[in-house]
Structure formats: C-alpha cells, structure tokens
Design a protein around this motif. Structure first.
Motif, PDB file in Angstrom:
ATOM      1  N   ILE A  29      84.997 -73.042 -24.125  1.00 54.77           N
ATOM      2  CA  ILE A  29      84.308 -73.642 -24.070  1.00 54.77           C
ATOM      3  C   ILE A  29      83.532 -73.819 -25.833  1.00 54.77           C
ATOM      4  O   ILE A  29      83.198 -73.956 -26.496  1.00 54.77           O
ATOM      5  CB  ILE A  29      82.995 -73.806 -23.266  1.00 54.77           C
ATOM      6  N   GLU A  30      83.277 -72.161 -25.938  1.00 55.87           N
ATOM      7  CA  GLU A  30      82.677 -70.856 -26.973  1.00 55.87           C
ATOM      8  C   GLU A  30      83.512 -71.786 -27.914  1.00 55.87           C
ATOM      9  O   GLU A  30      83.366 -72.232 -29.308  1.00 55.87           O
ATOM     10  CB  GLU A  30      83.172 -69.791 -26.482  1.00 55.87           C
ATOM     11  N   ALA A  31      84.715 -71.512 -27.567  1.00 53.84           N
ATOM     12  CA  ALA A  31      86.012 -72.364 -29.383  1.00 53.84           C
ATOM     13  C   ALA A  31      85.884 -74.260 -29.544  1.00 53.84           C
ATOM     14  O   ALA A  31      86.178 -74.346 -30.847  1.00 53.84           O
ATOM     15  CB  ALA A  31      87.322 -72.322 -28.856  1.00 53.84           C
ATOM     16  N   LEU A  32      85.815 -74.399 -28.188  1.00 54.05           N
ATOM     17  CA  LEU A  32      85.622 -75.612 -28.533  1.00 54.05           C
ATOM     18  C   LEU A  32      84.672 -76.481 -29.280  1.00 54.05           C
ATOM     19  O   LEU A  32      83.734 -76.714 -29.930  1.00 54.05           O
ATOM     20  CB  LEU A  32      85.964 -76.451 -27.358  1.00 54.05           C
ATOM     21  N   GLY A  33      83.420 -75.502 -28.903  1.00 55.46           N
ATOM     22  CA  GLY A  33      81.677 -75.743 -29.257  1.00 55.46           C
ATOM     23  C   GLY A  33      81.738 -75.464 -31.150  1.00 55.46           C
ATOM     24  O   GLY A  33      80.945 -75.766 -32.010  1.00 55.46           O
ATOM     25  N   GLN A  34      82.513 -74.122 -31.301  1.00 52.99           N
ATOM     26  CA  GLN A  34      83.152 -74.098 -32.775  1.00 52.99           C
ATOM     27  C   GLN A  34      83.666 -74.844 -33.629  1.00 52.99           C
ATOM     28  O   GLN A  34      83.573 -75.209 -34.537  1.00 52.99           O
ATOM     29  CB  GLN A  34      83.535 -72.062 -32.856  1.00 52.99           C
ATOM     30  N   SER A  83      79.074 -78.506 -20.579  1.00 53.91           N
ATOM     31  CA  SER A  83      78.963 -77.000 -21.218  1.00 53.91           C
ATOM     32  C   SER A  83      78.596 -76.977 -21.878  1.00 53.91           C
ATOM     33  O   SER A  83      78.497 -76.006 -22.552  1.00 53.91           O
ATOM     34  CB  SER A  83      80.796 -76.419 -20.459  1.00 53.91           C
ATOM     35  N   LEU A  84      78.863 -78.025 -22.422  1.00 54.25           N
ATOM     36  CA  LEU A  84      78.915 -77.651 -24.644  1.00 54.25           C
ATOM     37  C   LEU A  84      77.457 -77.959 -24.917  1.00 54.25           C
ATOM     38  O   LEU A  84      77.141 -78.267 -25.908  1.00 54.25           O
ATOM     39  CB  LEU A  84      80.050 -78.895 -24.446  1.00 54.25           C
TER      40      LEU A  84
END
Length: 284
Positions: free
Chosen positions: A12-17, A281-282
């Motif tokens: 999720i963090e990688a997708l947000g970035q 979650s994003l």
C-alpha cells in the motif's frame, strides 16, 4: 487479506508513492471491481430478484440465466429486462468507486473497463475519461446488425419490468430494429455482431490519444479486478507498456492471482485481497 501484515502495508505504501510520482494514471477495471462494490451475480441478490426463474429453471447465477435459450422472446426479455434493471438502473455505486474517484479526481487519469454496468459514470467519473470496451447494459442494437447505431433502453426496460407477468412481458414491448424490423439485442460484445457505434469510437480515440500524450512519462497502470477472460484488453497491454517504459509502474489489485511477468517484477506492485479495502487504505 490480513491488513496487519508487513507485506500488505508495504505494498500500500509503494502504491501510494507510485500515485504521487505519476504523471498520469491509467485505470484498467474488470468485473472484480464491481464484485467488490457488491454487484454480485449469485447468492442472495440473485435469489431476491429472480426467484421465479430459479424455481422454474434451477439457475445458480445471472450468467447462466443470461445464456439460457428461452422458448419465446417474451420470456427472454422478461429475464433480460430484470437483468438490465437491477444491474444498470436500480443500483447505487459501491463505496470502492467513490474512493477510487477520490484518488484520481485531481490527477491526469483515464479509465478503460470491460464492465458494462455504468458504475463509473454513476459515481461521478468524467465521461470523457472513460472507455467501455465491451458495451453497456443500457444500450440495444440491431441483432443483424443492419447499421452501426445503438439505442437507449431505459424507458422500455422499466416498462418490461413493471408490466411482466409469469416471466413474460407484453408482446408489444418486444424490441425491434427501427431500420430493418429484426429483433434487437444487447449491445454486449460476444461475437462479431457487436456494434461499435460513434460513441464507442470517440471514446477509443480519446483513450489512444491519452496514451500517446504520456508515452515515456511516469505512468501508473492500475489494474483492478481483471480476470483471465479478456486479458488482451487490459492486462497484457499494461504488462507490455510497463516493460517498454522504465518510468512506468504496474499495480494489480485482485482477490486472487495478482501476478506479473518476471520481466516487470521490479516495476510491479501486487496486492491480493479485497479491492475496496485496498483502495480505502490509500485514502488520506
């Protein structure tokens, strides 16, 4: 999907970035997205709206019922009018569509989808940024077809649903082509008779123009709920374009089989689980 796992959080963090650094986002949506929104074709929802057809034919889901060779047009359209009505007109988009819109609304985005349920437009997505490749439950076409035009069906479908009795519609409501008089059929891609009308071609051109304008830039190809039935429309092109562009990122969210070829694994984000939970979650 266990949201507490490090793997999910990292993805999720990688997708947000990837979203933050992307010059553009191309969303590719399949049936899994609408399933996440609650638009299921079996179970309680099917049983509530098609109890009489289930009792007669022992259908297990809307897909099976849709392909059944009904004995008469009045019964065929009794089924299909309800199928259209409950999957196109009598519904509210699920939360996942509104959350997805929050993610992309202020970004340069485009949506390509094989879904035919109109959920994106109902949720407020810009129609000029949508390409429905496989048709629309809200449209009919000539069954031959004798010409390349589609027709809005809402008014007639609502009458069919309201006036049908004993799994049959009134004979006068059977739709016929206004040009040649042949029976009308759904504007859904199943064979070479599918009508790609002027609206389809305009949307296709907008999609192609969007892709050309962003060639070589940082693009996020966000694939949501795409299965193996029609991978040549969304999945395979997304893989190819990611491989061709070192600045691109391919992200796949699916309940199962969130995979990517080894050639693009370093550029890929794969999340297996409910799409709605992942998208939520994003949201900041």
């Amino acid at each position: 999907m266990n949201k507490s796992t490090a793997g999910f959080c990292n993805a999720i963090e990688a997708l947000g970035q990837a979203l933050e650094r992307a010059d553009a986002v191309v969303v590719g949506a399949g049936s899994g997205l609408s399933s996440s929104a609650g638009l299921t074709y079996s179970g309680p929802r099917f049983e509530a709206h098609f109890a009489d057809f289930i009792a007669k034919y022992h259908f297990r889901d809307m897909y099976t019922a849709g392909f059944y060779p009904y004995a008469s047009p009045v019964e065929y359209w009794a089924y299909w009018s309800r199928h259209i009505y409950y999957n196109r007109y009598d519904l509210t988009p699920g939360r996942v569509y509104f959350d997805l819109l929050k993610l992309v609304r202020d970004r340069d985005y485009f949506v390509i989808t094989t879904n035919v349920d109109h959920q994106f437009q109902l949720a407020g997505f810009d129609k000029a940024r949508l390409f429905y490749t496989q048709g629309d439950y809200g449209l009919w076409q000539c069954s031959l077809p004798c010409h390349k035009k589609t027709y809005d069906n809402e008014k007639t479908v609502r009458r069919m649903v309201a006036e049908q009795r004993n799994r049959r519609i009134p004979t006068e409501l059977i739709p016929r082509c206004p040009v040649c008089g042949r029976p009308m059929t759904m504007n859904l891609r199943s064979d070479s008779t599918f009508v790609e009308d002027e609206g389809w071609h305009r949307a296709h051109k907008r999609y192609e123009d969007f892709l050309k304008r962003h060639e070589g830039l940082s693009i996020l190809y966000l694939e949501l709920g795409v299965g193996s039935n029609t991978p040549v429309i969304i999945k395979y092109p997304f893989w190819l374009w990611t491989w061709q562009n070192p600045k691109a990122t391919y992200a796949c969210i699916n309940l199962t089989d969130a995979a990517a070829p080894r050639e693009i694994l370093p550029q890929s984000i794969r999340i297996e689980g409910d799409i709605g939970e992942a998208i939520a979650s994003l949201i900041p």
